[in-house]
Design an enzyme around this catalytic site. Structure first.
Site, mmCIF file in Angstrom:
data_model
loop_
_atom_site.group_PDB
_atom_site.id
_atom_site.type_symbol
_atom_site.label_atom_id
_atom_site.label_comp_id
_atom_site.label_asym_id
_atom_site.label_seq_id
_atom_site.Cartn_x
_atom_site.Cartn_y
_atom_site.Cartn_z
ATOM 1 C CE LYS A 75 -4.139 -0.589 2.426
ATOM 2 N NZ LYS A 75 -4.922 -0.824 1.243
ATOM 3 N N GLY A 130 -2.992 -2.394 -14.144
ATOM 4 C CA GLY A 130 -3.801 -3.134 -13.177
ATOM 5 C C GLY A 130 -3.286 -4.551 -12.978
ATOM 6 C CE LYS A 182 0.389 3.928 -13.188
ATOM 7 N NZ LYS A 182 -0.249 3.907 -11.935
ATOM 8 C CG HIS A 185 -0.272 6.420 -17.589
ATOM 9 N ND1 HIS A 185 -1.227 5.923 -16.722
ATOM 10 C CD2 HIS A 185 -0.306 5.625 -18.679
ATOM 11 C CE1 HIS A 185 -1.797 4.872 -17.273
ATOM 12 N NE2 HIS A 185 -1.266 4.661 -18.456
ATOM 13 C CG ASN A 186 -2.550 6.926 -13.086
ATOM 14 O OD1 ASN A 186 -1.834 6.291 -13.859
ATOM 15 N ND2 ASN A 186 -2.988 6.408 -11.964
ATOM 16 C CD GLU A 189 -6.208 5.450 -16.161
ATOM 17 O OE1 GLU A 189 -5.050 5.011 -16.301
ATOM 18 O OE2 GLU A 189 -6.919 5.156 -15.182
#
Ligand code: NDP
Length: 476
Positions: A75, A130, A182, A185-186, A189
């Protein structure tokens, strides 16, 4: 030790990454805080390859060959720090610690600096795709030192997705660069999903078409320039029927979009760097609006629409207009995201090859799309391209769709269909190509009430006008 790589944290992501390493022939040391997950991984998937399970972190570290490569997949946030703190005393100089979780990049910068003090390499790595991607090939965005990439990189490239035989993994840049990319990237998205949702809404309200019919339109779009994972799953989702009610699945889903926070991080960073990532921001705020229940309840009860009956005369022409508007808006959202990467590279001292980022997003990740090839080519033509939209390919692609884009945004406004991402993308397009902007008036206002000064178009210098006095101009 004999294991070539280790994974600690064996929830969905870590378990699948460990299996992916094993399937590629690596001997994988595996560990999880609670041993049950380690045992079940080996019991259920031992046939994937060689696993070396350990109950304690000390045994896990001892089972690795040197220099050790430890992938942390727990996490994000406090738990990652807890695992790092426990690992550091067990490691030796030259060992490599990889954080493959969704860390916020400032945390990665902090952790990299701290581990360097101990002679350890810390590699913050973006992993997208994912659980399915983790198992079968994700898009991997590693930061850290180039030295660590020399030994770690080939292993990560091996387990990453491949497009035309090219790995969806490359060295991104020092310390937090991988997690930063990253994050963007999100953010992209988010923008891409919102744009698709707006296109769906326009088709639904403009044509009165059913969800399934629109699903078929998306399936058709997926054979052209828009071909992408998100368009493909949208076609699938829209054609899905709820078994219980027999209704279109999308109609039984509550219309309040949630988020885990990477969109928010991206927008916050865009504000910090002063980069107008309006597509990502509007997408993030659109989710926030959808979840603003008291406001929506009050708005629904009180706010008039004053719209006209929407009459779409030529069904096919309207569908084509929406397709072109979607493509143009999408180019803007990506252009803005790549601007943000360039600004961050300058600010945080990263040497990021933007063309390579588009290349490693072609497979494995959620925004994988045919169109990313065009972005790679644009940066191959000009590595320092100041505006992706200004690459000749994109300029032409957007220009040919411009009349359609304007019709769609105007139609949406006239008919009361909220299209924040379509509309703001067009506003950005018109803003970035404008010869003169009303920013001149904003500067004048700022000088009026706050003596914030202004520059002139006709000579050098900084000036202030005595607004409350005789209105003479002075050098400031
Ligand atoms: P979770 O984020 O649900 O984390 C669960 C894992 O963390 C378990 O192995 C758990 O161990 C461990 N853990 C939690 N707290 C601690 C602690 N204090 N000390 C040691 N271990 C701890 O797992 P996911 O597999 O979903 O995600 C892992 C990482 O990958 C996250 O950072 C996530 O953001 C990121 N990620 C997830 C994606 C996804 O699709 N799920 C996609 C891309 C990245 P225990 O079993 O003992 O509780």
């Amino acid at each position: 030790g004999t294991a070539q790589i280790g994974v600690t944290g064996l929830a969905v992501m870590g378990r699948n990454l460990a299996r992916n390493f094993a399937r590629h022939g690596y001997t994988v040391a595996v560990h999880n805080r609670s041993y049950a997950k380690t045992e079940s991984l080996v019991a259920e998937h031992g046939s994937d390859g060689e696993f070396v399970p350990s109950e304690t972190l000390a045994d896990f570290v001892a089972s690795l060959e040197r220099p050790r490569k430890v992938v942390i997949m727990v996490k994000a946030g406090g738990p990652t720090d807890a695992v790092i703190d426990e690992l550091v005393p067990l490691l030796e100089e030259g060992d490599i610690v990889v954080d493959a979780g969704n860390a916020h990049f400032p945390d990665t910068i902090r952790r990299e600096a701290a581990l360097k003090e101990h002679g350890l390499h810390f590699v913050g790595t973006g992993v997208s795709g994912g659980e399915e991607g983790a198992l079968n090939g994700p898009s991997i965005m590693p930061g850290g030192t180039p030295e660590s990439y020399a030994s770690l990189g080939p292993i990560l490239e091996d387990i990453s997705a491949k497009v035309d035989g090219v790995p969806c993994c490359t060295y991104v840049g020092s310390d937090g660069a991988g997690h930063f990319v990253k994050m963007v990237h999100n953010g992209i998205e988010y923008a891409d999903m919102q744009l698709i949702a707006e296109a769906y809404d326009l088709l639904r309200q403009g044509l009165g078409a059913s969800a399934a019919e629109i699903g078929q339109i998306f399936a058709q779009w997926n054979t052209g320039d828009l071909e992408s994972f998100l368009i493909e799953i949208t076609a699938d989702v829209l054609q899905h029927v709820d078994a219980e009610t027999g209704k279109a699945f999308v109609d039984i889903v509550l219309d309040q979009a949630e988020q885990k926070g990477t969109g928010r991080w991206t927008v916050q960073n865009g504000l910090d760097l002063g980069v107008p990532i309006t597509g990502i921001a509007e997408a993030t705020f659109a989710r926030a609006l959808s979840g603003s229940v008291p406001q929506r309840t009050a708005g629904l009860a009180s706010l008039p629409a004053h719209t006209q009956e929407w009459e779409v005369k030529d069904r096919d022409a309207f569908i084509e207009d929406v397709r072109q508007a979607l493509y143009a808006s999408k180019v803007v959202a990506y252009s803005q995201g790549f601007d943000q990467i360039a600004a961050a590279a300058a600010e945080y001292d990263w040497a990021i090859d933007r063309g390579a980022m588009a290349r490693i997003w072609r497979g494995g990740c959620i925004i994988r799309a045919r169109f990313l090839n065009r972005i790679t080519e644009a940066y191959e033509r000009d590595a320092d391209l100041p505006l992706l939209l200004a690459d000749p390919y994109f300029t032409d692609a957007v220009a040919s769709g411009l009349p359609a884009w304007r019709r769609v945004v105007a139609g949406a406004a006239q008919n009361g269909v909220p299209t924040p991402a379509f509309s703001s993308s067009l506003a950005y397009y018109d803003g970035v190509r404008a010869e003169r902007l009303p920013a001149a008036l904003v500067q004048a206002q700022r000088d009026f009430f706050g003596a914030h000064t202004y520059k002139r178009v006709d000579r050098e210098g900084t000036f202030h006008t005595e607004w409350s006095g005789d209105r003479t101009e002075a050098d400031a």
